[in-house]
Design a protein around this motif. Structure first.
Motif, PDB file in Angstrom:
ATOM      1  N   TYR A 162       0.831  -1.206   0.000  1.00 58.83           N
ATOM      2  CA  TYR A 162       0.000   0.000   0.000  1.00 58.83           C
ATOM      3  C   TYR A 162       0.866   1.258   0.000  1.00 58.83           C
ATOM      4  O   TYR A 162       0.612   2.202  -0.763  1.00 58.83           O
ATOM      5  CB  TYR A 162      -0.922  -0.017   1.214  1.00 58.83           C
ATOM      6  CG  TYR A 162      -1.654   1.285   1.445  1.00 58.83           C
ATOM      7  CD1 TYR A 162      -2.761   1.629   0.674  1.00 58.83           C
ATOM      8  CD2 TYR A 162      -1.234   2.175   2.435  1.00 58.83           C
ATOM      9  CE1 TYR A 162      -3.433   2.816   0.887  1.00 58.83           C
ATOM     10  CE2 TYR A 162      -1.903   3.366   2.647  1.00 58.83           C
ATOM     11  CZ  TYR A 162      -2.994   3.689   1.881  1.00 58.83           C
ATOM     12  OH  TYR A 162      -3.647   4.881   2.077  1.00 58.83           O
ATOM     13  N   ARG A 165       2.470   1.840  -3.353  1.00 59.84           N
ATOM     14  CA  ARG A 165       1.508   2.185  -4.398  1.00 59.84           C
ATOM     15  C   ARG A 165       0.907   3.575  -4.211  1.00 59.84           C
ATOM     16  O   ARG A 165       0.748   4.331  -5.184  1.00 59.84           O
ATOM     17  CB  ARG A 165       0.384   1.134  -4.385  1.00 59.84           C
ATOM     18  CG  ARG A 165      -0.655   1.305  -5.490  1.00 59.84           C
ATOM     19  CD  ARG A 165      -1.698   0.218  -5.433  1.00 59.84           C
ATOM     20  NE  ARG A 165      -2.638   0.376  -4.332  1.00 59.84           N
ATOM     21  CZ  ARG A 165      -2.665  -0.353  -3.245  1.00 59.84           C
ATOM     22  NH1 ARG A 165      -1.768  -1.312  -3.078  1.00 59.84           N
ATOM     23  NH2 ARG A 165      -3.568  -0.137  -2.303  1.00 59.84           N
ATOM     24  N   VAL A 166       0.599   3.939  -2.966  1.00 58.70           N
ATOM     25  CA  VAL A 166      -0.182   5.147  -2.717  1.00 58.70           C
ATOM     26  C   VAL A 166       0.656   6.304  -2.194  1.00 58.70           C
ATOM     27  O   VAL A 166       0.404   7.463  -2.522  1.00 58.70           O
ATOM     28  CB  VAL A 166      -1.339   4.831  -1.741  1.00 58.70           C
ATOM     29  CG1 VAL A 166      -2.134   6.072  -1.393  1.00 58.70           C
ATOM     30  CG2 VAL A 166      -2.249   3.762  -2.335  1.00 58.70           C
ATOM     31  N   GLU A 285      -3.385  10.924   3.397  1.00 60.65           N
ATOM     32  CA  GLU A 285      -4.395  10.437   2.452  1.00 60.65           C
ATOM     33  C   GLU A 285      -5.362  11.519   2.005  1.00 60.65           C
ATOM     34  O   GLU A 285      -6.062  11.347   1.004  1.00 60.65           O
ATOM     35  CB  GLU A 285      -5.205   9.299   3.094  1.00 60.65           C
ATOM     36  CG  GLU A 285      -4.513   7.956   3.157  1.00 60.65           C
ATOM     37  CD  GLU A 285      -3.689   7.781   4.412  1.00 60.65           C
ATOM     38  OE1 GLU A 285      -3.104   6.707   4.591  1.00 60.65           O
ATOM     39  OE2 GLU A 285      -3.640   8.731   5.222  1.00 60.65           O
ATOM     40  N   GLY A 360      -9.464  -5.607   0.340  1.00 58.44           N
ATOM     41  CA  GLY A 360      -9.761  -4.393  -0.409  1.00 58.44           C
ATOM     42  C   GLY A 360     -10.608  -3.384   0.331  1.00 58.44           C
ATOM     43  O   GLY A 360     -10.936  -2.315  -0.213  1.00 58.44           O
ATOM     44  N   TRP A 362      -9.813  -1.528   2.900  1.00 58.83           N
ATOM     45  CA  TRP A 362      -9.071  -0.325   3.285  1.00 58.83           C
ATOM     46  C   TRP A 362      -9.077   0.701   2.150  1.00 58.83           C
ATOM     47  O   TRP A 362      -9.418   1.875   2.372  1.00 58.83           O
ATOM     48  CB  TRP A 362      -7.639  -0.685   3.673  1.00 58.83           C
ATOM     49  CG  TRP A 362      -6.777   0.519   3.920  1.00 58.83           C
ATOM     50  CD1 TRP A 362      -5.898   1.106   3.052  1.00 58.83           C
ATOM     51  CD2 TRP A 362      -6.748   1.325   5.104  1.00 58.83           C
ATOM     52  NE1 TRP A 362      -5.319   2.216   3.620  1.00 58.83           N
ATOM     53  CE2 TRP A 362      -5.822   2.360   4.883  1.00 58.83           C
ATOM     54  CE3 TRP A 362      -7.405   1.259   6.328  1.00 58.83           C
ATOM     55  CZ2 TRP A 362      -5.543   3.334   5.840  1.00 58.83           C
ATOM     56  CZ3 TRP A 362      -7.118   2.229   7.286  1.00 58.83           C
ATOM     57  CH2 TRP A 362      -6.193   3.236   7.040  1.00 58.83           C
ATOM     58  N   ASP A 363      -8.697   0.284   0.950  1.00 55.68           N
ATOM     59  CA  ASP A 363      -8.661   1.215  -0.190  1.00 55.68           C
ATOM     60  C   ASP A 363     -10.043   1.808  -0.443  1.00 55.68           C
ATOM     61  O   ASP A 363     -10.181   3.013  -0.701  1.00 55.68           O
ATOM     62  CB  ASP A 363      -8.166   0.495  -1.445  1.00 55.68           C
ATOM     63  CG  ASP A 363      -6.667   0.263  -1.439  1.00 55.68           C
ATOM     64  OD1 ASP A 363      -6.003   0.720  -0.493  1.00 55.68           O
ATOM     65  OD2 ASP A 363      -6.158  -0.380  -2.369  1.00 55.68           O
ATOM     66  N   LYS A 364     -11.060   0.962  -0.372  1.00 50.83           N
ATOM     67  CA  LYS A 364     -12.428   1.435  -0.591  1.00 50.83           C
ATOM     68  C   LYS A 364     -12.814   2.457   0.473  1.00 50.83           C
ATOM     69  O   LYS A 364     -13.424   3.497   0.167  1.00 50.83           O
ATOM     70  CB  LYS A 364     -13.387   0.247  -0.569  1.00 50.83           C
ATOM     71  CG  LYS A 364     -14.846   0.618  -0.773  1.00 50.83           C
ATOM     72  CD  LYS A 364     -15.723  -0.630  -0.726  1.00 50.83           C
ATOM     73  CE  LYS A 364     -17.195  -0.266  -0.873  1.00 50.83           C
ATOM     74  NZ  LYS A 364     -18.065  -1.482  -0.794  1.00 50.83           N
ATOM     75  N   ARG A 367     -11.009   5.867  -0.057  1.00 53.24           N
ATOM     76  CA  ARG A 367     -11.629   6.624  -1.154  1.00 53.24           C
ATOM     77  C   ARG A 367     -12.942   7.257  -0.706  1.00 53.24           C
ATOM     78  O   ARG A 367     -13.230   8.415  -1.016  1.00 53.24           O
ATOM     79  CB  ARG A 367     -11.875   5.702  -2.358  1.00 53.24           C
ATOM     80  CG  ARG A 367     -10.624   5.277  -3.095  1.00 53.24           C
ATOM     81  CD  ARG A 367     -10.970   4.674  -4.456  1.00 53.24           C
ATOM     82  NE  ARG A 367     -11.779   3.464  -4.324  1.00 53.24           N
ATOM     83  CZ  ARG A 367     -11.292   2.236  -4.222  1.00 53.24           C
ATOM     84  NH1 ARG A 367      -9.967   2.055  -4.213  1.00 53.24           N
ATOM     85  NH2 ARG A 367     -12.084   1.196  -4.135  1.00 53.24           N
TER      86      ARG A 367
END
Length: 475
Positions: A162, A165-166, A285, A360, A362-364, A367
């Motif tokens: 993560y 990537r982020v 974030e 998935g 966490w990413d959701k 966002r």
């Protein structure tokens, strides 16, 4: 024995537990004296009207906890235990001074503009609960051992992916140490750095609690002033420090983002002096209407940056979980000398977060929260511009979960906060952020929006403006 148990056969408490409780209380209270012989199992069963198995279970628990002893062929006897007597007046008995209410009353007002409170209405309770239950079933053996000293390997694996990537980090799972918050992470770093570094530079103003940790560990802390674009590199060069603590993605509390050119200068400084840069990316974030900037750690080619991140702003501060990414040299020092300091985070929480990220969720969630906080940010900014007079200037926004307001007034920060509180609005002072606050500095108030409902933002600011400037200002 002048003691007869009275059992409630229709109650929910098991009969053996009732026996255990009544006998243990009698021993503690002296009704059954130390050394006194207790009835045999058969006698007590007949006396209390229960089966022998029930009495055996009660006696076994009393034996295990040391209330009674067993003598071969003689029976059971009350043990000699130390009896604690609660004082009638605790404060008088302990000679403590008058103490403030120990409760945290941040939620006792209608409009709480705290900069670190999240929106719990958007918390993914169902997904988190599912992951917690799955972690208990899937990793049941975790309960029998302490776990990986740096944190669970699988969590560090998914977290490293993560961050690459982020957040543009260059890191492997081996570099990550899971901890319980910034103060704990900094305390651990102080142990790693103490024999080679003694002077730490901090942004002025900067995060006061970080300064406290360094001071407690015996470091000399020097203040480096801010410029419009962040930390003054020129002042840092003259400070004599070999460690600098910084919040480049969102300076706390002023909010500016350190530009890429200055980031390069900061890394060059670290290389020249053999120094360490501690990068606290506490809310990276969340940025609105601005492009994300690369992390210092991702730009570092010399192993001079320690990166600290957390799950607090994006997920929950109550989780008390953060992570530190160590450069190679400090990682080797940790592995050779400091593995006696294992990760203090509950294994079950680590496993839950691991599954939450792997699936998935966490990413959701990030966002979703970025969209929600963007709306709140814009609504708060609009409300300030609508209700606040020109005497209030927004010094920082577009990143994170708070704004900093400069108020042109003769009143102090504390007076402004008290006036707001009397009107049912809680805002926060920035004065603690200064090591040496300039005498002529106007009050600067931190106004967060994460935990305030969207529908309340405009009304909360209107009431705040009325408390500070009267009804005319908020009209």
């Amino acid at each position: 024995m002048d003691f007869t148990p009275v059992l409630d056969f229709s109650g929910k408490e098991p009969l053996y537990q009732q026996l255990y409780r009544q006998i243990s209380l009698a021993i503690q209270g002296g009704t059954i004296a130390a050394g006194q012989r207790l009835p045999s199992i058969r006698q007590l069963a007949k006396l209390s009207g229960v089966g022998k198995i029930t009495v055996e279970a009660a006696y076994q628990q009393l034996l295990t906890e040391g209330y009674i002893t067993s003598r071969e062929r003689s029976g059971f006897f009350a043990a000699e235990i130390e009896v604690w007597v609660e004082p009638e007046d605790l404060s008088a008995a302990s000679l403590l001074p008058a103490l403030p209410d120990g409760r945290d009353n941040r939620e006792d007002v209608r409009y709480n503009f705290h900069g670190s409170v999240i929106d719990t209405r958007a918390f993914p309770y169902r997904e988190w609960r599912t992951c917690m239950l799955e972690a208990m079933d899937k990793y049941a053996d975790d309960f029998s051992f302490y776990g990986d000293r740096q944190g669970e390997w699988e969590l560090r694996q998914v977290l490293a992916g993560y961050l690459r990537r982020v957040r543009t980090l260059q890191c492997a799972p081996e570099q990550i140490v899971i901890g319980t918050g910034l103060q704990q992470a900094l305390s651990f770093l102080c142990l790693l750095l103490a024999d080679r570094h003694r002077v730490v530079a901090m942004e002025e103003p900067g995060y006061a609690d970080a300064r406290v940790v360094f001071v407690h560990h015996g470091f000399t802390v020097v203040s480096v002033p801010l410029q419009e674009d962040g930390l003054s590199i020129e002042s840092l060069e003259k400070s004599g420090a070999t460690v600098v603590y910084t919040t480049p993605a969102h300076q706390y509390p002023h909010g500016m983002v350190l530009p890429v050119a200055k980031r390069h200068q900061l890394l060059q400084w670290a290389r020249r002096v053999g120094g360490i840069v501690i990068e606290n990316d506490y809310d990276g974030e969340f940025r609105y209407n601005v492009k994300p900037t690369p992390s210092l750690q991702g730009m570092d080619r010399d192993g001079t940056v320690v990166y600290i991140g957390n799950f607090s702003k994006a997920f929950s501060p109550a989780l008390r979980m953060d992570y530190t990414v160590l450069p190679a040299a400090l990682l080797q020092r940790y592995l050779s000398s400091y593995t006696a300091y294992p990760s203090p985070v509950c294994r079950h929480l680590q496993r839950t977060m691991q599954l939450f990220m792997q699936k998935g969720h966490w990413d959701k969630h990030v966002r979703k929260m970025r969209t929600l906080y963007h709306r709140k940010h814009d609504l708060l900014l609009k409300a300030i511009h609508t209700h606040m007079p020109q005497a209030v200037r927004v010094l920082s926004h577009s990143v994170g979960l708070h704004m900093l307001l400069e108020v042109e007034t003769e009143r102090s920060e504390d007076e402004l906060i008290e006036q707001a509180l009397a009107a049912g609005v809680r805002v926060y002072a920035s004065g603690r952020s200064w090591a040496e606050r300039p005498v002529d500095l106007l009050p600067r108030i931190i106004v967060g929006f994460g935990g305030v409902e969207e529908a309340d933002l405009d009304e909360g600011v209107r009431i705040l403006a009325e408390a500070w400037f009267g009804a005319a200002a908020s009209a």
